[in-house]
Scaffold this active site. Structure first.
Site, PDB file in Angstrom:
ATOM      1  N   CYS A  12       0.951  -1.083  -0.145  1.00 17.04           N
ATOM      2  CA  CYS A  12      -0.105  -0.003  -0.190  1.00 17.04           C
ATOM      3  C   CYS A  12       0.747   1.203  -0.103  1.00 17.04           C
ATOM      4  O   CYS A  12       2.241   1.067   0.107  1.00 17.04           O
ATOM      5  CB  CYS A  12      -1.040   0.036   1.110  1.00 17.04           C
ATOM      6  SG  CYS A  12      -0.376   0.101   2.812  1.00 17.04           S
ATOM      7  N   CYS A  52      -4.427   0.667  -4.161  1.00 18.26           N
ATOM      8  CA  CYS A  52      -3.437   1.798  -4.419  1.00 18.26           C
ATOM      9  C   CYS A  52      -2.880   1.436  -5.721  1.00 18.26           C
ATOM     10  O   CYS A  52      -1.630   1.886  -5.842  1.00 18.26           O
ATOM     11  CB  CYS A  52      -2.361   2.135  -3.510  1.00 18.26           C
ATOM     12  SG  CYS A  52      -1.203   0.788  -3.075  1.00 18.26           S
ATOM     13  N   CYS A  86       1.117   2.451  -6.457  1.00 15.11           N
ATOM     14  CA  CYS A  86       1.926   1.484  -5.974  1.00 15.11           C
ATOM     15  C   CYS A  86       2.719   0.936  -7.333  1.00 15.11           C
ATOM     16  O   CYS A  86       1.800   0.561  -8.166  1.00 15.11           O
ATOM     17  CB  CYS A  86       1.389   0.185  -5.314  1.00 15.11           C
ATOM     18  SG  CYS A  86       0.931   0.805  -3.773  1.00 15.11           S
TER      19      CYS A  86
END
Length: 321
Positions: free
Chosen positions: A200, A275, A279
């Site tokens: 994350c 994310c 990411c």
């Protein structure tokens, strides 16, 4: 997988160091990530018996031991190596052992479960100058309880008598081969685990919970790590509180970057916690997007909801492996 060596001899490149280096070299050859801590040259103060660890769950002494605690928690295998001084370990190693009371307290006073405890292994390497019948009994017993305190099962010891001169262990007919064979026996079962990296943005909340649950529920068949593209300075305290309610100990976990996770090996699967646009992706590695809302800054009730959702998702994912 990660093997942590604790080298307790004050003698530089002595017999204990040779044994431990042989163990770690074999572990690396097999594919493990290793780290060798030269305990004798670290700044680790003796325990002051202040009682803080039993009251608050941490040791307040600010020295190198604060770097050791997280490593003890990250390790799959911990190897304690020490020569015998007066039928016990060296003073430097004894200081580290005594300061591990902080980890003992988390388990036996606060009743929290370290997720890695189920599979972590501990092993002792030791040499002594004399041939006394009970030469290693005290240190072996101490090692057994040290490993219990730090959350590892004691897997035994390799000990060698009448080893005194620097480098004498190299003259022993079987020692170095025995150490390599033991390293192989301990490391090999860990190598077939599926590697999952939970990601994350800040690595402070969702991915930390996911990795802890994955370790707790499937650590025998899953090697777990977590990281973030923009790691925070510390883990979310409300998350720690929510995990304590489940009996899971999150102590000594720190957010880390993708680069910091890289030395532990290429993952077999990446799980992004909502994310995906932030990411990073890894070429050739499958990615699952869980789309879990970020509970940071929200209420404890919302944190609990996300915690339980993540645990259910982790449990389901483990069932597919």
């Amino acid at each position: 997988m990660f093997v942590l060596g604790l080298q307790g001899s004050p003698r530089i490149k002595g017999n204990t160091s040779i044994l431990l280096s042989s163990f770690l070299a074999e572990a690396e050859r097999l594919g493990a990530h290793t780290q060798n801590l030269d305990v004798a040259r670290m700044n680790i103060s003796p325990c002051q018996e202040c009682g803080t660890c039993e009251k608050k769950g941490f040791c307040p002494i600010d020295d190198d031991m604060q770097q050791v605690y997280p490593l003890l928690r990250q390790a799959d295998i911990i190897v304690m190596a020490t020569p015998i001084f007066f039928y016990g370990p060296t003073a430097q190693m004894k200081a580290l052992i005594d300061r591990s009371q902080a980890l003992w307290s988390l388990r036996y006073v606060f009743r929290l479960m370290d997720p890695g405890r189920k599979w972590r292994q501990g092993f002792l390497l030791s040499v002594g100058a004399t041939k006394g019948k009970n030469l290693f009994e005290g240190t072996t017993l101490m090692a057994k309880y040290f490993f219990d305190a730090v959350g590892a099962s004691f897997d035994g010891a390799l000990t060698y008598k009448q080893i005194e001169g620097s480098g004498d262990i190299k003259k022993h007919p079987t020692a170095l081969n025995e150490v390599k064979e033991k390293a192989k026996a301990l490391v090999t079962p860990f190598l077939n685990r599926t590697k999952i990296l939970f990601v994350c943005t800040e690595n402070a909340c969702r991915s930390q919970m996911a990795s802890a649950f994955a370790q707790y529920h499937g650590g025998d068949k899953i090697e777990v790590d977590s990281a973030g593209s923009a790691p925070a300075n510390e883990v979310n305290q409300l998350m720690e509180k929510a995990m304590k309610e489940k009996g899971i100990d999150m102590a000594y976990r720190k957010p880390k970057s993708i680069e910091e996770a890289a030395p532990f090996g290429k993952p077999d699967l990446i799980v992004s916690m909502g994310c995906k646009d932030v990411c990073p992706q890894f070429p050739g590695v499958p990615n699952e997007e869980w789309n879990v809302p970020d509970p940071s800054g929200k209420s404890i009730e919302f944190m609990r909801k996300i915690r339980d959702d993540i645990e259910e998702r982790v449990d389901t994912r483990i069932g597919k492996i």
